[in-house]
Design a protein around this motif. Structure first.
Motif, mmCIF file in Angstrom:
data_model
loop_
_atom_site.group_PDB
_atom_site.id
_atom_site.type_symbol
_atom_site.label_atom_id
_atom_site.label_comp_id
_atom_site.label_asym_id
_atom_site.label_seq_id
_atom_site.Cartn_x
_atom_site.Cartn_y
_atom_site.Cartn_z
ATOM 1 N N GLU A 1 -8.586 -6.938 2.542
ATOM 2 C CA GLU A 1 -7.776 -5.751 2.607
ATOM 3 C C GLU A 1 -9.144 -4.599 2.871
ATOM 4 O O GLU A 1 -10.033 -4.713 2.156
ATOM 5 C CB GLU A 1 -6.933 -5.242 1.522
ATOM 6 C CG GLU A 1 -6.010 -4.182 1.724
ATOM 7 C CD GLU A 1 -5.161 -3.891 0.829
ATOM 8 O OE1 GLU A 1 -4.159 -3.407 1.003
ATOM 9 O OE2 GLU A 1 -5.533 -4.021 -0.500
ATOM 10 N N LYS B 1 -4.940 -1.555 5.283
ATOM 11 C CA LYS B 1 -4.856 -2.456 6.516
ATOM 12 C C LYS B 1 -5.234 -3.882 6.033
ATOM 13 O O LYS B 1 -6.300 -4.165 5.151
ATOM 14 C CB LYS B 1 -5.739 -2.242 7.612
ATOM 15 C CG LYS B 1 -5.482 -0.825 8.355
ATOM 16 C CD LYS B 1 -6.184 -0.644 9.622
ATOM 17 C CE LYS B 1 -5.876 0.579 10.073
ATOM 18 N NZ LYS B 1 -6.659 1.057 11.340
ATOM 19 N N ARG B 2 -4.519 -4.726 6.595
ATOM 20 C CA ARG B 2 -4.676 -6.397 6.380
ATOM 21 C C ARG B 2 -4.558 -6.958 7.678
ATOM 22 O O ARG B 2 -3.399 -6.886 8.105
ATOM 23 C CB ARG B 2 -3.894 -6.805 5.256
ATOM 24 C CG ARG B 2 -4.082 -8.216 4.848
ATOM 25 C CD ARG B 2 -2.852 -8.779 3.936
ATOM 26 N NE ARG B 2 -2.975 -8.262 2.571
ATOM 27 C CZ ARG B 2 -3.788 -8.284 1.559
ATOM 28 N NH1 ARG B 2 -4.642 -9.663 2.002
ATOM 29 N NH2 ARG B 2 -3.972 -7.918 0.297
ATOM 30 N N ASP B 3 -5.520 -7.815 7.933
ATOM 31 C CA ASP B 3 -5.430 -8.401 9.218
ATOM 32 C C ASP B 3 -4.170 -9.471 9.417
ATOM 33 O O ASP B 3 -4.024 -10.359 8.275
ATOM 34 C CB ASP B 3 -6.667 -9.184 9.661
ATOM 35 C CG ASP B 3 -7.778 -8.321 10.241
ATOM 36 O OD1 ASP B 3 -7.560 -7.218 10.559
ATOM 37 O OD2 ASP B 3 -9.034 -8.777 9.900
ATOM 38 N N ARG C 1 -2.287 -5.820 12.574
ATOM 39 C CA ARG C 1 -2.601 -5.527 11.461
ATOM 40 C C ARG C 1 -1.532 -5.034 10.421
ATOM 41 O O ARG C 1 -0.844 -4.148 11.132
ATOM 42 C CB ARG C 1 -3.799 -4.577 11.126
ATOM 43 C CG ARG C 1 -5.149 -5.412 11.500
ATOM 44 C CD ARG C 1 -6.424 -4.264 11.709
ATOM 45 N NE ARG C 1 -6.128 -3.246 12.459
ATOM 46 C CZ ARG C 1 -6.631 -3.520 14.034
ATOM 47 N NH1 ARG C 1 -7.308 -4.588 14.231
ATOM 48 N NH2 ARG C 1 -6.409 -2.722 14.745
ATOM 49 N N GLU D 1 -0.305 -2.116 8.184
ATOM 50 C CA GLU D 1 -0.891 -0.920 7.885
ATOM 51 C C GLU D 1 -0.041 -0.209 7.010
ATOM 52 O O GLU D 1 1.177 -0.164 7.442
ATOM 53 C CB GLU D 1 -1.073 -0.379 9.222
ATOM 54 C CG GLU D 1 -1.689 1.227 8.806
ATOM 55 C CD GLU D 1 -2.133 1.651 10.071
ATOM 56 O OE1 GLU D 1 -3.011 1.793 10.645
ATOM 57 O OE2 GLU D 1 -1.140 2.650 10.771
#
Length: 277
Positions: free
Chosen positions: A154, A175-177, A183, A185
């Motif tokens: 994150e 954000k996290r892929d 992502r 968000e």
């Protein structure tokens, strides 16, 4: 409120003077809204369906006049951080156009997940040449952002964004892929004091990013052009999508821009971490 600008001498003196009576300016008028969803008039791309027969209050009798008003309306909202444009060229019919609009609303609300879907391009032109093409229709803001110490997988950043009137907004974004170009968000506005306090948690392995952002519409798409000043000098173009399959048409003068969407070196975190130095 900014819709009024299209009917008040463009976004010129009359509109600005009217805003003053409410202690507003063009920036504060547009930024009081969380997001903007602009439905393009049928006069653009669905001319056969454009009519004023069912709306006696409509002033525009000709398609070209309706197109001009639509352009002025969109220009009045340009500069807002979250603009979705629902056009007719990519809508199969009116029902499909409405489904696209609903999808844009769901995207803003984070249903089913708060996803950010964007494409990013590196522009190998001088700043002067780029601005010569876009400046008349662009809204400028200055951005300062920092990355905080974050859990694995994150990223957490804080951002200060100063608009041309001097009006300033502060954000915290997580954000996290979730896959290529996508992502999860979560963004929230924070106060100046929160922004200052959170700087105590800046990741020491990152540097402050400072850049000028120019927002401008082209062909019913909403682009953000970033002229990064620190920690490196580079020009990047971004467009946020409601759907990952949305087609993109770059302005002709940017047709040679290189797609770097999936290159981690060109993400804001990559730049802050020194991957481009």
């Amino acid at each position: 409120i900014p819709d009024c600008a299209a009917y008040m001498n463009g976004a010129g003196r009359d509109y600005v003077e009217a805003l003053k009576y409410q202690d507003l300016n063009p920036d504060t008028a547009r930024l009081r809204y969380s997001a903007v969803i602009h439905l393009v008039t049928a006069a653009y791309g669905a001319e056969a369906h454009y009519s004023n027969a069912t709306n006696p209050a409509r002033l525009e009798r000709e398609v070209s006049v309706a197109q001009g008003v639509d352009d002025l309306t969109l220009a009045a909202w340009s500069g807002h951080p979250h603009v979705s444009i629902i056009d007719n060229a990519h809508s199969k019919d009116f029902a499909h156009k409405m489904r696209r609009a609903i999808q844009a609303v769901e995207h803003v609300l984070g249903i089913p997940l708060p996803l950010e879907i964007e494409k990013k391009f590196v522009v190998r032109m001088s700043e002067t040449d780029v601005l010569r093409h876009i400046l008349s229709g662009a809204q400028k803001s200055q951005i300062e952002q920092m990355y905080l110490k974050s859990p694995a997988g994150e990223s957490i950043r804080i951002r200060k964004r100063v608009f041309e009137s001097g009006y300033t907004l502060y954000y915290e974004t997580r954000k996290r892929d979730m896959g290529p170009s996508k992502r999860q968000e979560t963004e929230r506005r924070i106060t100046h004091d929160e922004y200052e306090g959170l700087q105590a948690f800046v990741d020491p392995g990152t540097r402050v990013i400072r850049k000028d952002r120019y927002c401008f519409p082209y062909n019913h798409q909403y682009f953000e052009l970033d002229v990064v000043r620190e920690p490196v000098q580079i020009v990047l173009l971004e467009i946020e999508l409601s759907n990952e399959n949305d087609p993109i048409m770059l302005p002709p003068f940017l047709s040679s821009a290189e797609d770097v969407t999936d290159n981690p070196r060109y993400t804001n975190l990559g730049i802050a971490s020194g991957r481009l130095s």
